[in-house]
Structures are given as structure tokens and as C-alpha cells.
Write a protein that holds these residues in place. Sequence first.
Motif, PDB file in Angstrom:
ATOM      1  N   GLU A 151      44.739 123.349  73.842  1.00 43.15           N
ATOM      2  CA  GLU A 151      45.778 122.787  72.975  1.00 43.15           C
ATOM      3  C   GLU A 151      45.246 122.587  71.559  1.00 43.15           C
ATOM      4  OE1 GLU A 151      43.448 119.189  73.946  1.00 43.15           O
ATOM      5  OE2 GLU A 151      43.936 121.056  74.954  1.00 43.15           O
ATOM      6  N   ARG A 152      43.903 122.592  71.461  1.00 44.09           N
ATOM      7  CA  ARG A 152      43.157 122.591  70.205  1.00 44.09           C
ATOM      8  C   ARG A 152      41.811 123.218  70.523  1.00 44.09           C
ATOM      9  NH1 ARG A 152      42.296 116.639  68.416  1.00 44.09           N
ATOM     10  NH2 ARG A 152      40.344 117.287  67.453  1.00 44.09           N
ATOM     11  N   GLY A 153      41.025 123.542  69.523  1.00 49.49           N
ATOM     12  CA  GLY A 153      39.709 124.096  69.811  1.00 49.49           C
ATOM     13  C   GLY A 153      38.856 123.106  70.571  1.00 49.49           C
ATOM     14  N   ARG A 154      38.254 123.553  71.654  1.00 45.73           N
ATOM     15  CA  ARG A 154      37.425 122.672  72.490  1.00 45.73           C
ATOM     16  C   ARG A 154      36.093 123.332  72.812  1.00 45.73           C
ATOM     17  NH1 ARG A 154      39.208 118.128  74.554  1.00 45.73           N
ATOM     18  NH2 ARG A 154      41.421 117.586  74.558  1.00 45.73           N
ATOM     19  N   VAL A 155      35.155 122.517  73.265  1.00 46.82           N
ATOM     20  CA  VAL A 155      33.864 123.010  73.738  1.00 46.82           C
ATOM     21  C   VAL A 155      33.634 122.494  75.149  1.00 46.82           C
ATOM     22  CG1 VAL A 155      31.358 122.975  73.428  1.00 46.82           C
ATOM     23  CG2 VAL A 155      32.857 123.149  71.423  1.00 46.82           C
ATOM     24  N   TYR A 156      33.283 123.414  76.031  1.00 43.16           N
ATOM     25  CA  TYR A 156      32.809 123.022  77.362  1.00 43.16           C
ATOM     26  C   TYR A 156      31.294 122.868  77.245  1.00 43.16           C
ATOM     27  CZ  TYR A 156      31.108 123.450  82.136  1.00 43.16           C
ATOM     28  OH  TYR A 156      30.461 123.232  83.324  1.00 43.16           O
ATOM     29  N   TRP A 157      30.825 121.639  77.356  1.00 45.92           N
ATOM     30  CA  TRP A 157      29.396 121.385  77.206  1.00 45.92           C
ATOM     31  C   TRP A 157      28.685 121.638  78.530  1.00 45.92           C
ATOM     32  CZ3 TRP A 157      27.756 121.352  72.498  1.00 45.92           C
ATOM     33  CH2 TRP A 157      28.560 120.868  71.467  1.00 45.92           C
ATOM     34  N   ALA A 158      27.892 122.691  78.575  1.00 42.83           N
ATOM     35  CA  ALA A 158      27.113 123.011  79.769  1.00 42.83           C
ATOM     36  C   ALA A 158      25.846 122.171  79.836  1.00 42.83           C
ATOM     37  CB  ALA A 158      26.752 124.495  79.775  1.00 42.83           C
ATOM     38  N   ASP A 159      25.367 121.725  78.685  1.00 41.83           N
ATOM     39  CA  ASP A 159      24.178 120.883  78.639  1.00 41.83           C
ATOM     40  C   ASP A 159      24.553 119.468  79.073  1.00 41.83           C
ATOM     41  OD1 ASP A 159      21.344 120.304  77.529  1.00 41.83           O
ATOM     42  OD2 ASP A 159      22.606 118.825  76.519  1.00 41.83           O
ATOM     43  N   PRO A 160      23.893 118.913  80.085  1.00 40.01           N
ATOM     44  CA  PRO A 160      24.284 117.589  80.606  1.00 40.01           C
ATOM     45  C   PRO A 160      24.219 116.479  79.563  1.00 40.01           C
ATOM     46  CG  PRO A 160      22.815 118.700  82.145  1.00 40.01           C
ATOM     47  CD  PRO A 160      22.809 119.510  80.893  1.00 40.01           C
ATOM     48  N   GLN A 161      23.212 116.513  78.683  1.00 40.92           N
ATOM     49  CA  GLN A 161      23.094 115.460  77.685  1.00 40.92           C
ATOM     50  C   GLN A 161      24.216 115.544  76.660  1.00 40.92           C
ATOM     51  OE1 GLN A 161      19.098 115.929  76.179  1.00 40.92           O
ATOM     52  NE2 GLN A 161      18.201 114.757  77.856  1.00 40.92           N
ATOM     53  N   MET A 162      24.581 116.751  76.232  1.00 40.12           N
ATOM     54  CA  MET A 162      25.678 116.895  75.284  1.00 40.12           C
ATOM     55  C   MET A 162      27.007 116.518  75.938  1.00 40.12           C
ATOM     56  SD  MET A 162      24.698 117.681  72.246  1.00 40.12           S
ATOM     57  CE  MET A 162      26.155 118.350  71.447  1.00 40.12           C
ATOM     58  N   GLU A 163      27.162 116.856  77.197  1.00 47.38           N
ATOM     59  CA  GLU A 163      28.390 116.498  77.904  1.00 47.38           C
ATOM     60  C   GLU A 163      28.503 114.986  78.022  1.00 47.38           C
ATOM     61  OE1 GLU A 163      31.294 115.459  80.729  1.00 47.38           O
ATOM     62  OE2 GLU A 163      29.145 115.101  81.041  1.00 47.38           O
ATOM     63  N   ALA A 164      27.388 114.329  78.332  1.00 49.31           N
ATOM     64  CA  ALA A 164      27.395 112.866  78.455  1.00 49.31           C
ATOM     65  C   ALA A 164      27.662 112.217  77.106  1.00 49.31           C
ATOM     66  CB  ALA A 164      26.062 112.383  79.026  1.00 49.31           C
ATOM     67  N   ALA A 165      27.037 112.747  76.055  1.00 49.54           N
ATOM     68  CA  ALA A 165      27.257 112.201  74.717  1.00 49.54           C
ATOM     69  C   ALA A 165      28.707 112.346  74.305  1.00 49.54           C
ATOM     70  CB  ALA A 165      26.345 112.905  73.708  1.00 49.54           C
ATOM     71  N   PHE A 166      29.278 113.517  74.542  1.00 51.17           N
ATOM     72  CA  PHE A 166      30.669 113.763  74.166  1.00 51.17           C
ATOM     73  C   PHE A 166      31.601 112.797  74.896  1.00 51.17           C
ATOM     74  CE2 PHE A 166      34.752 115.897  74.853  1.00 51.17           C
ATOM     75  CZ  PHE A 166      35.105 116.205  73.540  1.00 51.17           C
ATOM     76  N   SER A 167      31.405 112.640  76.189  1.00 51.46           N
ATOM     77  CA  SER A 167      32.274 111.768  76.981  1.00 51.46           C
ATOM     78  C   SER A 167      32.169 110.314  76.535  1.00 51.46           C
ATOM     79  CB  SER A 167      31.929 111.891  78.469  1.00 51.46           C
ATOM     80  OG  SER A 167      32.163 113.203  78.932  1.00 51.46           O
ATOM     81  N   GLN A 168      30.955 109.852  76.262  1.00 51.59           N
ATOM     82  CA  GLN A 168      30.777 108.453  75.876  1.00 51.59           C
ATOM     83  C   GLN A 168      31.288 108.185  74.455  1.00 51.59           C
ATOM     84  OE1 GLN A 168      26.950 106.641  77.069  1.00 51.59           O
ATOM     85  NE2 GLN A 168      26.600 108.483  78.283  1.00 51.59           N
ATOM     86  N   ILE A 169      31.095 109.136  73.560  1.00 49.88           N
ATOM     87  CA  ILE A 169      31.634 108.975  72.202  1.00 49.88           C
ATOM     88  C   ILE A 169      33.159 108.941  72.265  1.00 49.88           C
ATOM     89  CG2 ILE A 169      31.893 110.087  69.949  1.00 49.88           C
ATOM     90  CD1 ILE A 169      29.076 111.309  70.438  1.00 49.88           C
ATOM     91  N   ARG A 170      33.722 109.804  73.066  1.00 52.90           N
ATOM     92  CA  ARG A 170      35.188 109.863  73.206  1.00 52.90           C
ATOM     93  C   ARG A 170      35.722 108.514  73.695  1.00 52.90           C
ATOM     94  NH1 ARG A 170      38.844 112.500  77.008  1.00 52.90           N
ATOM     95  NH2 ARG A 170      40.426 113.704  75.855  1.00 52.90           N
ATOM     96  N   ALA A 171      35.058 107.963  74.689  1.00 55.16           N
ATOM     97  CA  ALA A 171      35.498 106.666  75.212  1.00 55.16           C
ATOM     98  C   ALA A 171      35.288 105.555  74.187  1.00 55.16           C
ATOM     99  CB  ALA A 171      34.734 106.348  76.504  1.00 55.16           C
ATOM    100  N   ALA A 172      34.171 105.606  73.480  1.00 56.15           N
ATOM    101  CA  ALA A 172      33.868 104.569  72.501  1.00 56.15           C
ATOM    102  C   ALA A 172      34.863 104.552  71.356  1.00 56.15           C
ATOM    103  CB  ALA A 172      32.452 104.764  71.961  1.00 56.15           C
ATOM    104  N   LEU A 173      35.386 105.704  71.001  1.00 55.97           N
ATOM    105  CA  LEU A 173      36.358 105.787  69.916  1.00 55.97           C
ATOM    106  C   LEU A 173      37.789 105.648  70.415  1.00 55.97           C
ATOM    107  CD1 LEU A 173      34.798 108.543  67.615  1.00 55.97           C
ATOM    108  CD2 LEU A 173      34.948 106.078  67.210  1.00 55.97           C
ATOM    109  N   GLY A 174      37.929 105.229  71.656  1.00 57.11           N
ATOM    110  CA  GLY A 174      39.249 104.865  72.161  1.00 57.11           C
ATOM    111  C   GLY A 174      40.162 106.015  72.490  1.00 57.11           C
ATOM    112  N   VAL A 175      39.615 107.197  72.750  1.00 54.81           N
ATOM    113  CA  VAL A 175      40.455 108.330  73.123  1.00 54.81           C
ATOM    114  C   VAL A 175      40.886 108.181  74.574  1.00 54.81           C
ATOM    115  CG1 VAL A 175      40.563 110.835  73.418  1.00 54.81           C
ATOM    116  CG2 VAL A 175      39.333 109.862  71.459  1.00 54.81           C
ATOM    117  N   ARG A 176      42.174 108.187  74.789  1.00 49.37           N
ATOM    118  CA  ARG A 176      42.735 108.107  76.135  1.00 49.37           C
ATOM    119  C   ARG A 176      43.416 109.419  76.471  1.00 49.37           C
ATOM    120  NH1 ARG A 176      44.110 103.256  73.771  1.00 49.37           N
ATOM    121  NH2 ARG A 176      46.186 104.068  73.274  1.00 49.37           N
ATOM    122  N   ASP A 177      43.287 109.820  77.708  1.00 52.38           N
ATOM    123  CA  ASP A 177      43.905 111.062  78.161  1.00 52.38           C
ATOM    124  C   ASP A 177      45.320 110.816  78.658  1.00 52.38           C
ATOM    125  OD1 ASP A 177      41.994 112.978  77.629  1.00 52.38           O
ATOM    126  OD2 ASP A 177      40.933 112.679  79.516  1.00 52.38           O
TER     127      ASP A 177
END
Length: 674
Positions: A318-344
Motif C-alpha cells: 500500500e506504500r513502499g515497504r521493507v521486509y527485514w530479513a535481519d533479526p536485529q533490523m526487524e526488531a528495531a523496526f517493530s519497536q520503533i513503530r510501536a514507540a511512535l504509536g503506529v497502530r495496525d
Amino acid sequence: MTSQLLGGLVAAVLLATGASAPSAAATNPPEASAFARRPAISSVSISPNGEHIVAVISADGKRRALAIWKADDLRSAPHVVGSDPRSEIIAAQFIKNDRLFVTTQQLADFSLSGTAERSYRTRTQVLDLEGNPVRIGLKFDGLTDEQQQFVGIGGLVSSLPQDPQSILVRDPMRGDTYVLNLYTGRSERRERGSDRFSSPQADLNGEIRARQQVDFDNGAAYIAQWIKDPSGNWAEHFRWYARDRKPVSIAGFSNDPNIIFVSHVEGRDHDAIYEYDIAQRKLGDVAFAHPLFSASGVVRSRSPQDFGEVLGFSYEAERGRVYWADPQMEAAFSQIRAALGVRDVAVDWKDTATGQVARLNVGEGADIDIVSYTDDRSKFIIRKAGGSLPPEYYVLQHGRMSLLGRANPELREAKLGPVSLVQYAARDGLTIPAILTKPDPTVFGPGPYPSIITPHGGPWARDELDWDASGWTQYFATRGYAVLQPQFRGSEGWGQTLWRAGDGEWGRKMQDDKDDGARWLIEQGVAAPDRIAMHGYSYGGYAAMMAAVRPNGLYQCAIAGAGPATIDLFKKGTYNSRFLREFQHPTANGEDPLRRIGEVSIPIYLYTGDRDTRVVPAESRTFAAALERLGKPVQLRILPDMEHTINTWTPENTEAILTSIEEFLKTSCGPNGL
């Protein structure tokens, strides 16, 4: 990056940004200038070592400048470098820890061919951390001094992350590539360009390892993909024909010199990324494929610890996205998303090709992108934005998040409308994606609302569930209008089935899709049946002209920006290129609004730029003159110093477009205004 570094991040965000309960929004909608302004901040980049941050800023919303911060002292004012009076900074990025690659834009009556052309030009240069131009001795072969001044240092091919002093640039006229030392100013040609080859691609080491060739096979145009093997030998590996429209391209390189990543769509509705064995000339396993969207690229590490390893894969959702295969980048992305209040929010998504329905999670109102990070991935620049949120930029370092700036600060307290990803069925059953922006119901009630159908340009283009930089969606939502952006057949980025369904359907089924979107809005209780208009730009302007022709009574008026009055202009442009003659030219058939001018039954407003070289102003003038001769209601506005693309629009012209459309809708749309 570890999860411990991000511990307590939610609290840190509130402390660092000073977040608090929002105050009550003003009852009056935001001024047009709040939408039309130059972004207060954009093009944000952090240096590889994390010591400095650069961004393009605009304090007054009119002139842009460069701002350079010390990353560990963001409370202090940045060092600001103003734009030259004749040109304007439009983009910047770090290419070394103390060197910036900067792009400027200038209105000029000159083109690279040397002939007069009233348009905008871009130029590239290198600046140091004080904003001073770095002395460069680069001189491209065959260019006059005026042409060299025009292009600057050319296009950036690679920042050469393992070379502390040099970058790789390309002459945009001859195609030669040069290694350019940013500290001595010396340059050395790495490879000569060729009339046969284009689109050189370099690996992270700066070696050109892929290029393309346009050629003909018994008159049939094709693009051949050439690859350099580990021994340094070039050979053709793939060939795709223009008439088949199934591109094959190099999506990225791997640390194994014999394995590259190839984007391929054969046998699929969406592109997938495969591993490709150069020696065996064979596609291997699928490296990445999304069941609903096209894969587009490979993200690789620049950290010395795992240099070149794959961190993730980009794809077009629905917009440009990245599938993070690296576990640390995936964890960082998920936690930043939650910290900035992004809700699905969950969307039941029907695949256009197969009809299968899957559950798709998208950010509600906004989402984040990691737009820049240090080589060691310890510091990040985050962009948070969405259909309901103008871009905000954050810096994550030392376990804390800091707000760097907001692109449209005047809209912070505005009552922007909710934006959602939707689908509806066209009359022939084809599933059409769309983006729907509604007015804030706390201000304007539950609806139905006056509504605007806004088709995108192209038509081989698409919209995304992101902030609309043109202002067209939220400006009108804050004034009580619902806006639907249909991703009609012929749109790219949503799969081969939807894209190809638009072939030969200009003003026909492509137009049906827009009308069916209007009817769907009525069925959903969103649109008031007697208060609907269409506004489009470029191809969308053509569609608005066709909306005025069609005798379906759906629209009370139409607004066409820089629209071609006939398909002939587009067909001539695509016919003049031997490749486009087979690739796109055969798809552009259908109805001409100018030839059906006598059927126009609603008021229409036409606007265009006086410097438009893509859809010349004569198209709008001719359409307006024909309507005037027939005594039909039409308004025409030619905007000064405006080219076709939005990057050439001044804030004054953008504001004039918004306010003049609003005035037309109120006073001239249908019997009583929209």
C-alpha cells in the motif's frame, strides 16, 4: 543494534519530543499555504559514522536551505547554508562522513542539447560540513564548459562505502563513469559509456557489474541485460521484449561474485526476486516474494562486521515497504513503530488476479520508514507519515528518540480526515484498489459528503497510502469533501492483471472504473449522489475531460490539470521512441474528449503551467476554445513558470491551484456549487 538499546523507548519518545495532549483544533480549516509550502524538513540523512545529520529545510515555506546538525547536540541550532539566489537546494545526502552530495534546481532557458528550452534544470555538487563547495577538477569528455556547468558532477552511481575518499559518478550525456576523489578533486575514468549500453549498476565495491542494451530482433525491440562475470567478462544473460512487457532486471548483488539477485515476473502476477547463478546462467531459488505485492530491491549491510550481507528486501505494498530479513533490523523496526504509536488496522484484501482474500495489516493513519542509518546500525533517521499525517522526522540514538522536525508544522493541530485503503468491484467484476480520504466526522458529521474522484497521472503510475504532497486530498477533506483515488485498470504497482487490463481502454473501461468508484461511494453512504466532481492531473486531467463528456449524470463538474485533449499527443510521444512504440504505444487507444466536445454537459475548469513541456498548454487552450465556441461553461488558468512535474511548482502556484479549485467547486460546479 540490540533489543536492550531500545529498552524503555516508548517513555523516551514522550520525554524527548515533549508530547502532550493535543489542544482543541481551530474550527476554521487550515490555510492553503499550510499545504502548499515547501516542506519545513525533507531529505534527511545521517553520516556513516553518526556524527552529523543533514536535511533540506524551509523556515518560511518558500525558500529552501541546508541544515547540518551535530548528532549528539541536537538541542543546539544547526549550521544553515542558504540556497543560491538563482538556484535552490532540493536534496542532500552524506556520501562520506564530511562530504555531502547536493542537488539544486534552477529555472533556465537552456537544455543539455544546447537548444533553448524553457524548463527547470538540476545540477549536482559536493559540499563540506560548512556548506562550502568542494573544489573538483572533473571535466567530462565532449562537454562544453556550459554543459559541464549545467550537470555539475553528474549522477551518483556509488558512494563507494569502503573507499574513504572517493565516489563513482556518471556523465549523464555520454554515459562515462568516473572515480572522483572528494579530497584531492582528481578524477579518473573507470569505464567509457557506449551508444549500445545504458543503466550501469555498481556493486558495493563500486565495480560496474550490470548494464542494459536496447536492440532489435527482426524489428522487435528488446532490452538485453548484460552481466560481468567474476573473471571480468561481459555477456548477455536475459532478454525481454517490449511487446511482452515482462521486465527482467538486476535487483542487487551478493557477496558471492557469481550470485546476483534478479527481479522476474514470468509466470507471476507480481515480481519476485531470485538468486541467479552467473556461471550456470540459471535462476535459482526465490530469495523473496510477497503473495500480494511486487518485490523491488535488496537492502545490504555497509557495516564492516557483515559488509554486503542481505538485511532485507523492498516491495511495493500500500506504500513502499521493507521486509527485514535481519533479526536485529526487524526488531528495531517493530519497536520503533510501536514507540511512535503506529497502530495496525486489518484490511481484507482481495487479490485482483486470483480472487483470493487475505488479511492485510496497514498502519492506521500513518506508518514509519527507516530512511537513513549509520554503517554500524546504531543510529537511525525515522520518517513517520501517512495519509492523515504530514511527514515527521525522528532521530534514534543512545536509546532515545528525538523529534528533528515536521514537514508541515502548521497542520499539527489541524482536523485532518481519516484515510483508508479500500477495494471495490468494477462493473465487469475486476477488483479495483483505491485510497479513500474522508472528512473528520467530529467536524463534518457521518456523511454523506460532497465528493471528488481524483485519478492519478501516468496512466502507468499509482498512488500510495502516504502523505499527499500535492495537498489535493487533505486540503479538500478539511473543507468537508471526501476524496477517492481509484487505482483504475492500467495502474502500475498492483500487479500485471490490473496493469494490462487498461490496454486500449482510455476513456472506456479505465473511465468505467472511476465512475464505478463514484457509485461505490454512493452505495457506502460516503458520497452525496448529487454532489460529485472529478479532478485529475496529466492523464488524470484527460480523465476529467472525459468525465465531462460522458452522459451518465454522475458528476456536477470536472477539473482538469494539464490534461491532453486527445490521445494523439501521448501516442506521438511514444511512437517517436522505437522501444516505446512497442512497449506502450499500442496500449494508448480509446476515446478523445476533444472529438466529443459537443457532448460536454457539465462545467469544466482547466489549468496548466506555461512551461509545461510534457503536456503543452495548447492542449488546455484548444479544449477551452472549443467549449467557448459552443457556448459551454469553461474556465482556463495558465500558471506562470510552472512545468509539468510537482517538483517544479512554486508554493504560490500550488496554493493557486488549491484555492482556485475550491472556488470553482463552490461557485461554478453544478446548479448550486458542490
